[in-house]
Structure formats: C-alpha cells, structure tokens
Design a protein around this motif. Structure first.
Motif, mmCIF file in Angstrom:
data_model
loop_
_atom_site.group_PDB
_atom_site.id
_atom_site.type_symbol
_atom_site.label_atom_id
_atom_site.label_comp_id
_atom_site.label_asym_id
_atom_site.label_seq_id
_atom_site.Cartn_x
_atom_site.Cartn_y
_atom_site.Cartn_z
ATOM 1 N N LYS A 49 0.952 -1.330 0.082
ATOM 2 C CA LYS A 49 0.044 -0.060 0.131
ATOM 3 C C LYS A 49 0.910 1.237 -0.030
ATOM 4 C CE LYS A 49 -4.206 -2.004 2.247
ATOM 5 N NZ LYS A 49 -4.840 -1.665 3.494
ATOM 6 N N SER A 50 0.319 2.159 -0.742
ATOM 7 C CA SER A 50 1.067 3.452 -0.628
ATOM 8 C C SER A 50 0.684 4.413 0.534
ATOM 9 C CB SER A 50 0.711 4.386 -1.989
ATOM 10 O OG SER A 50 -0.637 4.473 -1.928
ATOM 11 N N ALA A 51 1.563 5.532 0.697
ATOM 12 C CA ALA A 51 1.184 6.362 1.788
ATOM 13 C C ALA A 51 -0.305 6.941 1.836
ATOM 14 C CB ALA A 51 2.308 7.317 1.935
ATOM 15 N N SER A 52 -0.777 7.306 0.810
ATOM 16 C CA SER A 52 -2.112 7.879 0.690
ATOM 17 C C SER A 52 -3.129 6.763 1.031
ATOM 18 C CB SER A 52 -2.363 8.309 -0.542
ATOM 19 O OG SER A 52 -1.826 7.269 -1.646
ATOM 20 N N GLU A 53 -2.884 5.593 0.411
ATOM 21 C CA GLU A 53 -3.742 4.390 0.900
ATOM 22 C C GLU A 53 -3.717 4.008 2.440
ATOM 23 O OE1 GLU A 53 -4.019 1.900 -3.222
ATOM 24 O OE2 GLU A 53 -2.521 1.393 -1.619
ATOM 25 N N LEU A 54 -2.483 4.261 2.927
ATOM 26 C CA LEU A 54 -2.416 3.945 4.228
ATOM 27 C C LEU A 54 -3.206 5.042 5.253
ATOM 28 C CD1 LEU A 54 1.257 2.959 4.712
ATOM 29 C CD2 LEU A 54 -0.474 1.625 5.059
ATOM 30 N N ARG A 55 -3.111 6.206 4.495
ATOM 31 C CA ARG A 55 -3.693 7.349 5.358
ATOM 32 C C ARG A 55 -5.144 7.278 5.127
ATOM 33 N NH1 ARG A 55 0.347 10.588 2.904
ATOM 34 N NH2 ARG A 55 1.908 11.256 4.732
ATOM 35 N N GLU A 56 -5.649 6.765 4.180
ATOM 36 C CA GLU A 56 -6.870 6.784 4.056
ATOM 37 C C GLU A 56 -7.510 5.671 4.877
ATOM 38 O OE1 GLU A 56 -10.091 5.443 0.302
ATOM 39 O OE2 GLU A 56 -8.141 6.190 -0.327
ATOM 40 N N GLU A 57 -6.762 4.486 4.859
ATOM 41 C CA GLU A 57 -6.970 3.347 5.970
ATOM 42 C C GLU A 57 -7.280 3.918 7.328
ATOM 43 O OE1 GLU A 57 -8.261 0.267 5.306
ATOM 44 O OE2 GLU A 57 -7.837 -0.600 7.247
#
Lengths: 290, 41
Positions: free
Chosen positions: B3-11
């Motif tokens: 997962k990318s950082a943006s996806e992690l932030r979303e999660e």
C-alpha cells in the motif's frame, strides 16, 4: 584550451541524490503510518471487547430490574401468588426450567379456574326465589325473612327500570349468602327476593322466622324458574307485629293460629273431614244420651 | 506492504472514525449501565 579545460562545466544534474532522499522520507512516513494503523486497530479491538462486555452487563442488569419490577407488581396485585416467585427466579438460569415453570403455573391457573367454576355452579344450584306480598303503599325494598342483611348496592337499568337492591347476609362473617330484592313487574305490591347460597348458621331469631309466614302454594300465578324453589310469603300481615321480640310471642302465636285456621278452612278436604268428625262426635253423644 | 502512503492514510482515517464510534457507543452503554445500577441500589 587550458581555459576551456580549466573552465569545464559540470554538466551532471545530480538527480540521483534527490530521488534517494525522497524515497527515504516516504519510507519512513509509510512505516509510521503502518505503525499508527496497527496501534489504532489494536485499540479498536480492545474497545470492541469492552463494548461487548458492557452490553452484556447492561442486559443482565436490565433483566434483573425487569424481573424485580414484575415481581413487585405481582405481589401488589395478588399476594397469594407470592409462592410462584422462586420458580420464576429460576427461569433466569435456563430456558427449559422457565418453560416448565410457566406450564406449571398455567396448570395452577387452570385448576384455580376449574375450582372457581365448580363453586359458581354450586352457588347457582342453590338459588331460590321468594315472593313477599307487601302493602301497595310500601315502596321500600326491605323484606323481613328472619336474617340480618347488609345492603351493598342498588341498581336501576334502562332495560330493567324496576329498582333492585342487593344484600349480603350479616349474621355470620363466613356466610356468603346473597339476596336480590326487586319489585315484581306484574304486581308492584309483590317483592321478589332471589337468594343465592345456603346459610351456614342457624336463623338468628326464631320469632322473626315464624312471624307472618304464610306459605300458601295457591298464590297468584307468577312466572317461576323450574330450577328455583319458589316460596310466597305475605308480609302485609307482619305489619301487625310491631316489634319482633320474645315479649310479643303470644301475639305472634295467635296470629299464626288465625292464619292456619284461615288457610285450613279454605281447604275443601279439611272442611269435609271436620264435618265428618263433628257429625261422628254428635252421633256418639246422642247414643250416650239415650 | 504494497500500500502507498495515501492508501495507508485513507485506511488510518477509516480506523480512526471507527474508533471514535466505538468510544461513543461505549460511553453511552457505560452511562446507561451506571444509571441502572444506581436505580437498582
């Protein structure tokens, strides 16, 4: 040439160094995000467990409160059913026990209803109706039948405009005999008393019971139920007895004799028998005189 | 890992939101529980 060689321009862009720095920053952010995600997920898990536990405790407590309130209400409504409370408490532990308890209580209710119906049937079998002839001017709904009564109600309805009074025997506290007194629709001078049940005590005053009783089977034609024994009592004569006490006993006795005589003289069989007896007596007297 | 950082932030935002909801529910249940407990006492 030297100038050129000494002044050679570094044409490299040094792009590799910058890209590496960005990658390192990105990697550190990602790992921090992953760590934070792990921490929050763990916290969520703990909170969910606590929420489940609290919900369970709340439900148990709520159930206990409901049972307590129900038991209190049941005790207030019907104190004899207090014995059922332990059985209902056991119902908390298992549903099977609760089911048995419910069925047993239903059986008890059925038995109670059956017993009550039986008692009502017995009471209905012991219904008797007595007609009391009163004076036309008398508008009260009081009949003197020898017992003491406590009036507990009077009613007039649209479909039955004739007022009726309800009495309960007051001679003994355990006596459950009830009496309904109503004026006859056909003859307003006649009071119809309907008795329910049997007295479980002797008549309080024998004088009262004997005063003015005129059980004449040939009374006026009145509607009667075949199941109910019907008696007719003439209360117009009892008015002559001022106070029903032992002091007036000779007067009552005289009255009784008069009434018996009047009823006997109306009987043709008795008249014939009396005539035969008198004739026989006279014949015997004539024989002895000779 | 993928997962990318943006996806992690979303999660992470989604989990934060869920966390907040659970805390609110827990708070409500605790209030009700103690109110009931107080009523029974």
């Amino acid at each position: 040439m030297d100038q050129y060689s000494s002044s050679l321009v570094d044409t490299s862009l040094d792009l590799t160094i910058g890209i590496t720095r960005m990658r390192v920053e990105e990697d550190s952010t990602t790992s921090a995000l992953v760590d934070e995600l792990k921490r929050v997920n763990a916290e969520n898990k703990k909170l969910s467990e606590m929420l489940t536990l609290m919900c369970d405790n709340y439900n148990v407590l709520r159930k206990q409160l409901m049972e307590y309130v129900n038991n209190t209400e049941r005790d207030q409504v019907s104190p004899p059913k207090k014995r059922k409370s332990p059985a209902r408490d056991d119902a908390n532990s298992s549903a099977v026990v609760g089911g048995v308890s419910e069925s047993s209580s239903t059986d008890q209710d059925d038995q109670y209803l059956c017993k009550k119906q039986r008692e009502e049937t017995v009471v209905k079998e012991k219904v008797s109706r007595v007609y009391y002839k009163t004076e036309a001017s008398d508008t009260t709904l009081v009949v003197k039948d020898g017992y003491q009564w406590r009036k507990y109600g009077q009613k007039v309805t649209r479909d039955n405009p004739s007022p009726r009074a309800y009495f309960k025997c007051a001679c003994a506290p355990s006596c459950s005999v009830k009496k309904k007194v109503q004026r006859s629709v056909e003859d307003q001078s006649v009071l119809v008393a309907t008795y329910e049940g049997e007295h479980n005590h002797p008549m309080p005053s024998q004088i009262d019971s004997n005063s003015g009783l005129n059980r004449s089977p040939g009374a006026a034609n009145r509607s009667r139920s075949l199941a109910e024994p019907v008696t007719t009592i003439d209360l117009t004569e009892t008015k002559k007895v001022t106070s029903p006490s032992r002091v007036d006993f000779p007067e009552v006795q005289k009255l009784l004799v008069e009434q018996m005589a009047s009823s006997l003289t109306k009987d043709p069989n008795f008249t014939a028998a009396l005539a035969a007896a008198v004739t026989g007596k006279l014949y015997q007297q004539n024989q002895t005189d000779k | 890992k993928d997962k990318s950082a943006s996806e992690l932030r979303e999660e992470l935002n989604r989990v934060y939101s869920e966390n907040k909801k659970i805390k609110e529910m827990l708070e409500t249940v605790c209030e009700k529980y103690y109110a009931l407990h107080h009523h029974l006492e």
